[in-house]
Every structure is written in structure tokens, then in C-alpha cells.
Design a protein around this motif. Structure first.
Motif, PDB file in Angstrom:
ATOM      1  N   LYS A 150       0.865  -1.183   0.000  1.00 52.66           N
ATOM      2  CA  LYS A 150       0.000   0.000   0.000  1.00 52.66           C
ATOM      3  C   LYS A 150       0.904   1.236   0.000  1.00 52.66           C
ATOM      4  N   THR A 151       1.354   1.588  -1.189  1.00 54.24           N
ATOM      5  CA  THR A 151       2.398   2.598  -1.338  1.00 54.24           C
ATOM      6  C   THR A 151       2.003   3.951  -0.755  1.00 54.24           C
ATOM      7  N   ASP A 152       0.822   4.432  -1.060  1.00 53.21           N
ATOM      8  CA  ASP A 152       0.398   5.753  -0.591  1.00 53.21           C
ATOM      9  C   ASP A 152       0.306   5.801   0.932  1.00 53.21           C
ATOM     10  N   THR A 153      -0.268   4.753   1.520  1.00 52.69           N
ATOM     11  CA  THR A 153      -0.380   4.686   2.982  1.00 52.69           C
ATOM     12  C   THR A 153       0.997   4.629   3.621  1.00 52.69           C
ATOM     13  N   ALA A 154       1.884   3.829   3.024  1.00 55.36           N
ATOM     14  CA  ALA A 154       3.244   3.701   3.544  1.00 55.36           C
ATOM     15  C   ALA A 154       3.962   5.050   3.518  1.00 55.36           C
ATOM     16  N   ARG A 155       3.781   5.797   2.437  1.00 61.32           N
ATOM     17  CA  ARG A 155       4.429   7.113   2.323  1.00 61.32           C
ATOM     18  C   ARG A 155       3.917   8.064   3.404  1.00 61.32           C
ATOM     19  N   GLN A 156       2.619   8.033   3.653  1.00 66.16           N
ATOM     20  CA  GLN A 156       2.042   8.905   4.673  1.00 66.16           C
ATOM     21  C   GLN A 156       2.579   8.553   6.062  1.00 66.16           C
ATOM     22  N   LEU A 157       2.667   7.251   6.338  1.00 64.91           N
ATOM     23  CA  LEU A 157       3.192   6.808   7.636  1.00 64.91           C
ATOM     24  C   LEU A 157       4.654   7.215   7.803  1.00 64.91           C
ATOM     25  N   MET A 158       5.423   7.074   6.726  1.00 69.06           N
ATOM     26  CA  MET A 158       6.841   7.445   6.781  1.00 69.06           C
ATOM     27  C   MET A 158       6.995   8.949   6.974  1.00 69.06           C
ATOM     28  N   LYS A 159       6.141   9.723   6.315  1.00 70.69           N
ATOM     29  CA  LYS A 159       6.199  11.174   6.463  1.00 70.69           C
ATOM     30  C   LYS A 159       5.895  11.582   7.902  1.00 70.69           C
ATOM     31  N   LYS A 160       4.869  10.966   8.483  1.00 70.14           N
ATOM     32  CA  LYS A 160       4.513  11.262   9.873  1.00 70.14           C
ATOM     33  C   LYS A 160       5.630  10.839  10.819  1.00 70.14           C
ATOM     34  N   ALA A 161       6.237   9.686  10.524  1.00 71.33           N
ATOM     35  CA  ALA A 161       7.335   9.207  11.362  1.00 71.33           C
ATOM     36  C   ALA A 161       8.519  10.163  11.312  1.00 71.33           C
ATOM     37  N   THR A 162       8.803  10.706  10.135  1.00 63.27           N
ATOM     38  CA  THR A 162       9.913  11.651   9.996  1.00 63.27           C
ATOM     39  C   THR A 162       9.619  12.951  10.728  1.00 63.27           C
ATOM     40  N   GLU A 163       8.381  13.405  10.658  1.00 56.57           N
ATOM     41  CA  GLU A 163       7.997  14.612  11.407  1.00 56.57           C
ATOM     42  C   GLU A 163       8.200  14.403  12.901  1.00 56.57           C
ATOM     43  N   ARG A 164       7.874  13.195  13.374  1.00 60.63           N
ATOM     44  CA  ARG A 164       8.082  12.894  14.795  1.00 60.63           C
ATOM     45  C   ARG A 164       9.572  12.826  15.123  1.00 60.63           C
ATOM     46  N   VAL A 165      10.356  12.266  14.195  1.00 57.46           N
ATOM     47  CA  VAL A 165      11.808  12.198  14.370  1.00 57.46           C
ATOM     48  C   VAL A 165      12.398  13.585  14.580  1.00 57.46           C
ATOM     49  N   VAL A 166      11.977  14.532  13.750  1.00 57.69           N
ATOM     50  CA  VAL A 166      12.480  15.910  13.852  1.00 57.69           C
ATOM     51  C   VAL A 166      11.988  16.554  15.139  1.00 57.69           C
ATOM     52  N   ARG A 167      10.716  16.367  15.437  1.00 62.68           N
ATOM     53  CA  ARG A 167      10.103  17.002  16.617  1.00 62.68           C
ATOM     54  C   ARG A 167      10.726  16.493  17.927  1.00 62.68           C
ATOM     55  N   GLU A 168      10.969  15.191  17.998  1.00 67.61           N
ATOM     56  CA  GLU A 168      11.443  14.586  19.248  1.00 67.61           C
ATOM     57  C   GLU A 168      12.935  14.265  19.229  1.00 67.61           C
ATOM     58  N   LYS A 169      13.628  14.718  18.164  1.00 67.68           N
ATOM     59  CA  LYS A 169      15.065  14.480  18.028  1.00 67.68           C
ATOM     60  C   LYS A 169      15.393  12.994  18.198  1.00 67.68           C
ATOM     61  N   THR A 170      14.785  12.207  17.336  1.00 67.02           N
ATOM     62  CA  THR A 170      14.928  10.756  17.359  1.00 67.02           C
ATOM     63  C   THR A 170      15.660  10.307  16.094  1.00 67.02           C
ATOM     64  N   LYS A 171      16.141   9.066  16.097  1.00 63.70           N
ATOM     65  CA  LYS A 171      16.722   8.469  14.903  1.00 63.70           C
ATOM     66  C   LYS A 171      15.723   7.468  14.324  1.00 63.70           C
TER      67      LYS A 171
END
Length: 275
Positions: A150-171
Motif C-alpha cells: 500500500k504505497t500511498d499509505t506507507a508514504r504517509q506513515l513514513m512522512k509522519k514518522a519523519t515529522e516525529r523524528v524531527v520534533r522529538e530528536k529521534t533516529k
């Protein structure tokens, strides 16, 4: 005088007595037994730790707690880890971490590193989410589960995960090869990790596992062995655009190939000297 033992008891006793012989003489038996013990140990440990991680749901630091106990599975299956470049983790920055992917045993190497990585989570295939206590514990620990179909869903999840990475200074740890491959080389990379890094303007952190010379799924070989894990310096993406994606991917992969070859040769020399 009639025997006091039943046939099932005699069969079980005979099976137990043959285990050492099978382990010593059969590659296939040893291969499957080691993976069985690895999975069972991690499953039981995750089950025991569930009440702990439930206190802090979706907190990536739960993985540090889990790693302190799950890492002992390496001793059970006979793998030694040598960690290099750990100084590159000594900062509070956020990264997209990329590494080669040779086996499900990679997670054992990651368990060795988590106390140093601290705030780091992983992108995993969605079916793992349903792997009992392990999957539930992983979800509680902030893993990002995606369905690659499910490419579109996967992209959305990855985008949200990256936003959280930046927000919470995570890897965020991603395997850009997309599938496990243990044939002595690093496969071409999918571009998702590099899109995320460029769009978020955060560095790429390459991590390289040396070749699993002791493991072969075709011949069902799983001997004791050693792996060198090398963390490379971060590759900055500040100022890059999607036009730089191909160059960034090629640069990272080439660095990783060189380290993979060097660390694998270094390991071969160590083994030769030991013998």
C-alpha cells in the motif's frame, strides 16, 4: 517384570538423548534449533517486559530497556559483535539511519547498540506487528510498521514518522535494500529513506554490518561467528533538493560498500590469525 515407563516417556527420553548428537552432526538441525531458541527467547523476554513498556506506550526509549535483556540471545546462538564508530552516536541530533540487511539476526546487533543509540526506532514490515508479544511490544516501543504493497499509505506513515523524528530528536532506522540479502554484497537501494532525509533536511547515518560468513540459508548452516558493525559519520543533506537524491543515494551506498568489504576482510584476517 513390566516396564514402569510408558511409550511416550521412552520416546521423549530417547529424543532428549539424541539432541547432542543431532546438534553436533547435523547442520540443518543446528540451523533450525538456533533460530528457534533465538525467537523463543526474544518472544518470552518481550512477554515478560510488556507490563513495563505499557507504562510508556509508543515511547522509543522502551527499546533501550528491551535491548538490555534481549541482547543475551546473542550468547545463546553464538554470535559476537564488535562495534565501531560508536562516537558518531554521541549527539542529540535526529538522523535517518540506513543499514544493509542480511538476516533477522540484524536485530541482535541493534540490541547491542541501543543503549548508545538511545532515541532510535525502526521501520518494519507490517506483518511483524502481529507477531504476538514481540509485535505488540515493538508497537508499544514506537516502531513504524508499513505495508509495502500500500504505497500511498506507507508514504504517509513514513512522512509522519519523519515529522516525529524531527520534533522529538529521534533516529529513524531504515533498511534501504528493502529485503534481507546475505550473499556477500550490498544490493541497490530504494529511494524512500533519501526522500525523507532531503525533504526534512536531516542527515543520513550509514551503518554497516560485515558479512555473515557463518550463516547460509541454502545449505542451512549456522555456526558460531562474529560480526563487525560500523557506524559511519553522518552525511548532511542541508541545502539538498530532490535533484540531489540519486547522488546522495549513490554516495551513501558506495561508502557502505567500501566499509562492508574492508570490515569483512578484517574479520577474515582475525579468524585466520585465531586459527
Amino acid at each position: 517384570m513390566a516396564s514402569s515407563y510408558s511409550y511416550p516417556e521412552l520416546f521423549l527420553a530417547g529424543f532428549i538423548f539424541t539432541l547432542p548428537f543431532l546438534y553436533e552432526k547435523s547442520n540443518v538441525f543446528r540451523y533450525y534449533l538456533k533460530f528457534f531458541l533465538y525467537y523463543v527467547y526474544v518472544f518470552i523476554t518481550c512477554t515478560i517486559l510488556l507490563p513495563v513498556v505499557l507504562l510508556y506506550p509508543r515511547d522509543v526509549t522502551n527499546l533501550i530497556v528491551a535491548s538490555r535483556f534481549c541482547r543475551y540471545a546473542s550468547y545463546i546462538v553464538g554470535i559476537e559483535w564488535e562495534l565501531r564508530g560508536l562516537e558518531n552516536w554521541d549527539n542529540e541530533e535526529c538522523f535517518i539511519v540506513i543499514s544493509n540487511h542480511q538476516s533477522s539476526l540484524d536485530i541482535l546487533g541493534m540490541f547491542e547498540m541501543w543503549p548508545r543509540m538511545k532515541r532510535c526506532t525502526v521501520v518494519a514490515k507490517r506483518p511483524l506487528m502481529y507477531a504476538g508479544a514481540f509485535g505488540f511490544g515493538a508497537w508499544l516501543s514506537g516502531l513504524v510498521f508499513i505495508d509495502r504493497l500500500k504505497t500511498d499509505t506507507a508514504r504517509q506513515l513514513m512522512k509522519k514518522a519523519t515529522e516525529r523524528v524531527v520534533r522529538e530528536k529521534t533516529k529513524l532506522w531504515i533498511f534501504p535494500e528493502g529485503a534481507r540479502f546475505n550473499k556477500g554484497c550490498i544490493q541497490p537501494f530504494k529511494k524512500g529513506a533519501f526522500y525523507l532525509a532531503i525533504d526534512a533536511q536531516i542527515p543520513i547515518m550509514p551503518v554497516v554490518f560485515s558479512q555473515y560468513y557463518f550463516l547460509d540459508s541454502q545449505s542451512k548452516t549456522f555456526e558460531p561467528g562474529k560480526v563487525i558493525i560500523t557506524t559511519l559519520p553522518p552525511i548532511p543533506t542541508k541545502g539538498m533538493t530532490r535533484n540531489d537524491l540519486e547522488a546522495l543515494s549513490d554516495m551513501a551506498r558506495q561508502q557502505m560498500i567500501e566499509v562492508f568489504n574492508d570490515s569483512s576482510k578484517d574479520l577474515a584476517r582475525q579468524i585466520k590469525v585465531a586459527v
